[in-house]
Design an enzyme around this catalytic site. Structure first.
Site, PDB file in Angstrom:
ATOM      1  N   LYS A  61      29.331  43.907  31.434  1.00 48.40           N
ATOM      2  CA  LYS A  61      29.913  43.562  30.203  1.00 48.40           C
ATOM      3  C   LYS A  61      28.959  42.960  29.284  1.00 48.40           C
ATOM      4  CE  LYS A  61      34.637  43.594  32.012  1.00 48.40           C
ATOM      5  NZ  LYS A  61      34.708  43.434  33.354  1.00 48.40           N
TER       6      LYS A  61
HETATM    7  C1  LIG Z   1      35.466  44.590  34.279  1.00 53.85           C
HETATM    8  C2  LIG Z   1      34.603  45.029  35.421  1.00 53.85           C
HETATM    9  C3  LIG Z   1      35.407  46.109  36.133  1.00 53.85           C
HETATM   10  C4  LIG Z   1      36.374  47.029  35.423  1.00 53.85           C
HETATM   11  O1  LIG Z   1      35.967  47.682  34.007  1.00 53.85           O
HETATM   12  P1  LIG Z   1      37.060  48.062  33.049  1.00 53.85           P
HETATM   13  O2  LIG Z   1      36.683  48.508  32.052  1.00 53.85           O
HETATM   14  O3  LIG Z   1      37.979  46.851  32.992  1.00 53.85           O
HETATM   15  O4  LIG Z   1      37.811  49.157  33.903  1.00 53.85           O
HETATM   16  C5  LIG Z   1      34.496  46.556  37.125  1.00 53.85           C
HETATM   17  N1  LIG Z   1      33.545  46.001  37.743  1.00 53.85           N
HETATM   18  C6  LIG Z   1      33.115  44.609  37.217  1.00 53.85           C
HETATM   19  C7  LIG Z   1      32.061  43.783  37.902  1.00 53.85           C
HETATM   20  C8  LIG Z   1      33.871  44.198  36.026  1.00 53.85           C
HETATM   21  O5  LIG Z   1      33.200  43.111  35.596  1.00 53.85           O
END
Ligand SMILES: *Cc1c(COP(=O)(O)O)cnc(C)c1O
Length: 461
Positions: free
Chosen positions: A111
Site C-alpha cells: 500500500k
Molecule cells: C490490503 C492488503 C491486501 C488486499 O488488497 P486489496 O487491494 O484490498 O484486495 C493483501 N495483502 C496485504 C498485505 C494487504 O495489506
C-alpha cells in the site's frame, strides 16, 4: 480524461473531483469513461524503462488535466526516494513461481507504493486550490499505516484512521500508533474491519457532515490508488515475460483494489492471461465467481488479517464493467444487496468475468504449510498474505508463468511466520524503534455519533 460514477454514467467528473471526493455522492465508485489503450509499438517503447519512468508514463495518462509531465515526474521521484530498492519493487524467481515483492516502502506493505504518491498529490492539489481537508479512513491493518506515513506532518491535512481493535498484528498497529505527529489520529474500534469501513461509508454518505469537515478518503475505493498500482503489473510483465507471452497474476485479495489494477493493465493492452483472486476463508469473491451470487457473510478473523473482508468494495467496478457500463443495472444490483443481502449476476456477466478471473481460497492450515514449505524448500520467509497467493496459484496450476504479488514483508506478521518456521523475521534496519516507542490511540465503541463527535472536536485548523 472524463470520469463517471458506476451509479450514474451521464455525469462527467475531472481527475481532481475524483481524487478529492474518493466516493461519488450517489454512493458509486468513480471509473474512467474510457480506458486508454497502448498500441503494440507503444508497449514496445515502455519495455525497457525504469520503474519510475514507467510510472510517470502510466500515471500521466489518467491525470493530464490536473498535472503536467514535470509535476508527475517530481511526484514520482520524491515519493519513491525512501524506498529500500531503487526500482521500488523486486522480482525473485523460484521455479515456475515469480515473487513480485511490493513491500520495500516505509510501512512494509504494497500500500506504500500508491499511498506515498497520493500524499504528494494531495499536497500539490491542496496548494493549487487553497484547500484544507480531513482524511477519514478505515483500515484492515496496512492502509492506515501507509496513509499515516504519507500524510504525517503535512500542512492543511489531518488524518483519522479507524482500525478494528485487537484484530490486526502488533507490528501493524505500532506502525500507526507510534507516529508522533499532531495531524494524526488513531481510533481503535471495538469491532471488525467491515464495520469500520461501514462507518466511514456512512460518514461519506452524510453530506452535511462530509461537507462541514471537507472530508476526503484514501481507502482503496480512491481511483488514484488503482492507477498507481497498474504500474507494477507492467513493470513485472516486461521483466518476466518472453515475446508476448501471456502470464498469470495471483493476487492476495481483500477489497479487490490491487487485482482490479491488474485488470485495468490488461484492458490497457498488457497480455495477461488469468488474474487469480486468492482469498483466505473470507471467500465472498470465490463464491461470487463460481455461483454468480455475491453475498457477504460474517467476517472470520484469520492469520492474514488484511484480507479479512466480506464487502469487497472495488468489486463494484468490475461488476459495472461486466454490465457493459449500465448504471441502471448497477443500481438495481446494489439495491438487491441492500434489501436482500445479496445480488445475482446474469449468465453473460459472469461469463465475461470468468474469461479474465478465476478464484480459490486457502484455509489457515494450508496457509501455514505454504509458509513452512517456502522456508524449507526455497529458503525464503513469506508473510501469510503472500502465502495465500502462492498456495492458491499451486492449487489452480494454470499454464504458463505465474507472478505472485508479495504484498507484505514477513516481519509485519512475525508471530505467524515464527510459529510456522521457528524463525522470527527481523524488521528492516531503522524500523525496530517502532517496537519500543510509546503508542497513542483512542478506543471508541461502535457508535457512529461518538465517532463523528471525536472527529468534529479535532478536525479544525
Ligand atoms: C490490503 C492488503 C491486501 C488486499 O488488497 P486489496 O487491494 O484490498 O484486495 C493483501 N495483502 C496485504 C498485505 C494487504 O495489506
Amino acid at each position: 480524461m472524463d470520469y463517471i460514477s458506476t451509479r450514474n454514467s451521464q455525469k462527467n467528473f475531472t481527475f481532481k473531483d475524483v481524487f478529492l471526493k474518493g466516493l461519488a455522492s450517489d454512493g458509486g465508485l468513480f471509473v474512467p469513461k474510457k480506458i486508454p489503450k497502448f498500441a503494440s509499438q507503444e508497449l514496445e517503447n515502455l519495455k525497457n524503462l525504469s520503474y519510475k519512468e514507467l510510472a510517470i508514463k502510466i500515471i500521466l495518462k489518467f491525470c493530464k488535466d490536473e498535472f503536467n509531465e514535470k509535476e508527475i515526474r517530481d511526484l514520482v521521484n520524491s515519493s519513491y526516494k525512501n524506498f529500500r530498492v531503487d526500482d521500488v519493487v523486486k522480482i525473485k524467481k523460484f521455479g515456475k513461481i515469480n515473487l513480485l515483492e511490493l513491500f520495500h516502502g516505509p510501512t512494509l506493505a504494497f500500500k506504500d507504493i500508491a499511498m506515498q504518491v497520493i500524499g504528494n498529490m494531495y499536497e500539490k492539489i491542496l496548494k493549487k486550490n487553497n484547500l484544507k481537508v480531513n482524511i477519514v479512513v478505515a483500515t484492515s491493518g496496512d492502509t492506515g499505516a501507509a496513509a499515516i506515513s504519507a500524510i504525517r506532518d503535512r500542512k492543511n491535512m489531518k488524518i483519522f484512521v479507524l482500525h478494528p481493535e485487537n484484530k490486526i498484528s502488533e507490528v501493524q498497529r505500532k506502525f500507526m500508533t507510534t507516529v508522533d505527529s499532531n495531524n494524526v489520529f488513531n481510533i481503535a474500534l471495538a469491532s471488525n474491519f467491515d464495520e469500520c469501513q461501514k462507518f466511514v461509508k456512512l460518514m461519506f454518505a452524510d453530506n452535511d457532515f462530509r461537507n462541514s469537515i471537507n472530508m476526503t478518503g484514501v481507502n482503496s475505493i480512491n481511483w488514484s490508488r488503482i492507477v498507481i498500482q497498474i504500474v507494477y503489473y507492467f513493470f513485472s510483465y516486461f521483466k518476466i515475460a518472453k515475446e508476448n507471452e501471456k502470464i498469470n497474476y495471483s493476487v492476495p485479495t481483500g477489497n479487490f483494489g490491487d487485482i482490479f489494477a491488474g485488470y485495468i493493465a490488461k484492458k490497457m493492452g498488457l497480455p495477461i492471461n488469468k488474474l487469480i483472486i486468492a482469498t483466505n476463508s473470507n471467500d465472498i469473491l470465490k463464491r461470487a465467481i463460481s455461483t454468480g451470487i455475491y453475498k457477504p457473510l460474517k467476517v472470520e478473523h484469520t492469520i492474514s488479517p488484511s484480507m479479512d473482508i466480506q464487502v469487497a468494495s472495488n468489486f463494484e467496478r468490475l461488476v459495472f464493467d461486466a454490465c457493459s457500463c449500465s448504471s441502471d443495472k448497477m443500481i438495481k444490483l446494489m439495491n438487491d444487496l441492500d434489501e436482500r443481502g445479496e445480488f445475482k449476476l446474469e449468465k453473460n456477466q459472469l461469463e465475461k468475468i470468468s474469461k479474465n478471473f478465476c478464484s480459490e481460497s486457502l484455509s489457515e492450515q494450508e496457509t501455514k504449510s505454504v509458509i513452512k514449505d517456502m522456508h524449507n524448500k526455497q529458503k525464503i520467509l513469506v508473510d501469510p498474505h503472500t502465502a495465500v497467493a502462492i498456495g492458491v496459484a499451486n492449487k489452480m496450476s494454470l499454464e504458463g508463468n505465474t507472478v505472485i504479488l508479495a504484498t507484505a514483508h514477513p516481519s509485519k506478521f512475525s508471530e505467524t511466520v515464527m510459529k510456522a518456521t521457528g524463525i522470527k523475521p527481523d524488521l528492516p534496519e531503522n524500523l525496530e524503534n517502532i517496537l519500543v516507542t510509546k503508542e497513542k490511540y483512542e478506543k471508541l465503541p461502535k457508535d457512529l455519533k461518538k465517532i463523528k463527535n471525536y472527529i468534529l472536536e479535532r478536525c479544525n485548523y
